[in-house]
Design an enzyme around this catalytic site. Structure first.
Site, short mmCIF file in Angstrom:
data_model
loop_
_atom_site.label_atom_id
_atom_site.label_comp_id
_atom_site.label_asym_id
_atom_site.label_seq_id
_atom_site.Cartn_x
_atom_site.Cartn_y
_atom_site.Cartn_z
N PRO A 225 12.42 19.27 -83.07
CG PRO A 225 13.60 19.03 -85.08
CD PRO A 225 13.70 19.60 -83.69
CG MET A 226 11.08 15.27 -80.94
SD MET A 226 10.94 15.01 -79.16
CE MET A 226 10.09 16.47 -78.63
CB CYS B 151 16.63 12.02 -89.34
SG CYS B 151 15.52 10.64 -89.17
CG ASN C 117 18.99 18.02 -79.62
OD1 ASN C 117 19.08 17.09 -80.41
ND2 ASN C 117 18.03 18.09 -78.73
C1 LIG Z 1 9.75 10.60 -81.36
C2 LIG Z 1 10.93 11.38 -81.90
C3 LIG Z 1 10.89 11.88 -83.19
C4 LIG Z 1 11.97 12.63 -83.70
N1 LIG Z 1 11.85 13.20 -84.94
C5 LIG Z 1 12.83 14.04 -85.38
C6 LIG Z 1 12.67 14.80 -86.56
O1 LIG Z 1 11.63 14.77 -87.23
N2 LIG Z 1 13.69 15.62 -86.94
C7 LIG Z 1 14.84 15.71 -86.20
O2 LIG Z 1 15.75 16.47 -86.57
N3 LIG Z 1 15.02 15.01 -85.06
C8 LIG Z 1 14.03 14.22 -84.62
N4 LIG Z 1 14.16 13.59 -83.42
C9 LIG Z 1 15.38 13.81 -82.61
C10 LIG Z 1 15.16 15.00 -81.68
O3 LIG Z 1 14.94 16.19 -82.41
C11 LIG Z 1 16.40 15.19 -80.79
O4 LIG Z 1 17.50 15.47 -81.60
C12 LIG Z 1 16.71 13.96 -79.94
O5 LIG Z 1 15.55 13.44 -79.33
C13 LIG Z 1 17.75 14.31 -78.85
O6 LIG Z 1 17.26 15.30 -77.99
P1 LIG Z 1 16.66 14.95 -76.53
O7 LIG Z 1 17.68 14.09 -75.83
O8 LIG Z 1 16.45 16.27 -75.86
O9 LIG Z 1 15.39 14.19 -76.75
C14 LIG Z 1 13.11 12.84 -82.90
C15 LIG Z 1 13.15 12.33 -81.60
C16 LIG Z 1 12.06 11.60 -81.08
C17 LIG Z 1 12.10 11.10 -79.65
#
Ligand SMILES: Cc1cc2nc3c(=O)[nH]c(=O)nc-3n(C[C@H](O)[C@H](O)[C@H](O)COP(=O)(O)O)c2cc1C
Length: 334
Positions: free
Chosen positions: A12-13, A95, A206
């Site tokens: 989720p992002m 978060c 993750n």
């Molecule tokens: C732009 C952005 C928005 C994010 N929004 C959320 C969110 O709404 N909910 C959440 O649980 N994590 C959010 N995250 C964290 C990601 O879900 C993830 O845990 C984090 O980016 C680490 O994973 P990665 O290294 O594969 O990017 C967000 C990350 C980014 C970059």
């Protein structure tokens, strides 16, 4: 009931994984589990739930991520999400942003395992689809395994169906959300230990996974740290280079899968954008997710410039995208 395949998940992002982004990701990975951006439970219960929950049926399987800390409100929001067709309801306990912290939910809830357990229990009572939690490995100075395991124990007791672990401690004072995704070191060991000690709990890893080899080493039955995990969740790496998702679909889920070429994706996106034309929608709402389409290949920079300058124009039409194919050294798909 817990029959979902979580071997490959897209994180989720906020502001990134909207419905158009998920449609794109689905073109690359037919079987990955995709997550919505976090939606605050109160916005569903008291706001315009239909607008927040809209999706294209082709995005399935699709999980809804909720933010909140009121067990009854979360249960009501979960019920609305399940009725809208989402196949999993996930609670955000990872978060670290101030906005979320001030609302007393997100990562700071790791300090309140009994409350999170109550939230999970009420959500489970409300829906028949799986209820999962996404958390960190720790918070501020509490980065010890015992803290993490106590949190997990509470929600396992409440019946959580899977735990998604962003394998970093969240630092609540002093780091921005972006820094919180980069500065605290990765700690995959906690996730592996949890899986070893609680083999019945599905654990999805993750954080910082960037390529096929990294993913395979976490899932392999004999990964360096012991038993493999149940799944991986990737965020930034697949957003910035969506073809990675196609490579992962092939490597992890379906060896016969052929990663679509950029011209195939453009063809599908043009058709999708045309279908969406009846809504007051700017092409840019869709194409803003296409910047990584040709990442690392010839013409990548010219493509990005085209998206920012031509496709982002208020009156840009879907067919505009064909004009950019030569920039990528491509022709229209047959
Ligand atoms: C732009 C952005 C928005 C994010 N929004 C959320 C969110 O709404 N909910 C959440 O649980 N994590 C959010 N995250 C964290 C990601 O879900 C993830 O845990 C984090 O980016 C680490 O994973 P990665 O290294 O594969 O990017 C967000 C990350 C980014 C970059």
């Amino acid at each position: 009931m817990n029959v979902l395949d979580r071997r490959l998940c897209v994180a989720p992002m906020m502001n990134w994984t909207d419905r158009h982004c998920r449609f794109l990701h689905r073109l690359y990975a037919p079987h990955a589990l995709l997550y919505t951006e976090m939606i605050v439970a109160a916005a569903l219960v008291r706001g315009d739930a239909r607008r927040h929950l809209e999706y294209d049926a082709r995005e399935h399987p699709l999980a809804l991520q909720l933010g909140g800390c009121d067990p009854h409100e979360l249960a009501a929001a979960a019920r609305i999400g399940a009725a809208a067709g989402y196949v999993e309801i996930n609670l955000n306990v990872g978060c670290p942003s101030d906005r979320v912290k001030n609302g007393a939910f997100g990562a700071c809830l790791m300090l309140r395992p009994a409350l999170v357990a109550e939230c999970v229990a009420r959500m489970k009572d409300a829906v028949s689809v799986p209820v999962t939690v996404k958390c960190r490995t720790g918070i501020d100075s509490r980065d010890d395994y015992e803290f993490f395991d106590e949190f997990a124990a509470a929600i396992v007791e409440a019946g959580v169906d899977a735990l998604i672990v962003h394998a970093r401690t969240a630092i609540l004072g002093g780091l921005s959300p972006k820094e919180n995704r980069e500065i605290p070191p990765l700690n995959y060991a906690h996730a592996h230990r949890l899986k070893r000690e609680r083999p019945a709990l599905p654990v999805v890893l993750n954080g910082g996974l960037k390529d096929v080899d990294a993913v395979r080493s976490q899932l392999a039955p004999r990964s360096p740290s012991g038993g493999g995990l149940d799944g991986v969740m990737l965020g930034r790496a697949v957003y910035h280079r969506p073809s990675l998702l196609g490579e992962l679909e092939r490597s992890v889920l379906d060896p016969r899968w052929q990663v679509p070429a950029p011209e195939d994706i453009i063809e599908r996106i043009v058709a999708y954008a045309r279908e969406s034309q009846h809504q007051p929608l700017r092409l840019h709402a869709i194409t803003r997710h296409l910047h990584g389409l040709n990442s690392g290949c010839d013409g990548a920079r010219a493509w990005r410039r085209f998206l920012s300058e031509v496709a982002a124009a208020p009156d840009a039409r879907p067919d505009t995208l064909y004009a950019a194919l030569p920039l990528l050294g491509r022709r229209r798909a047959a």
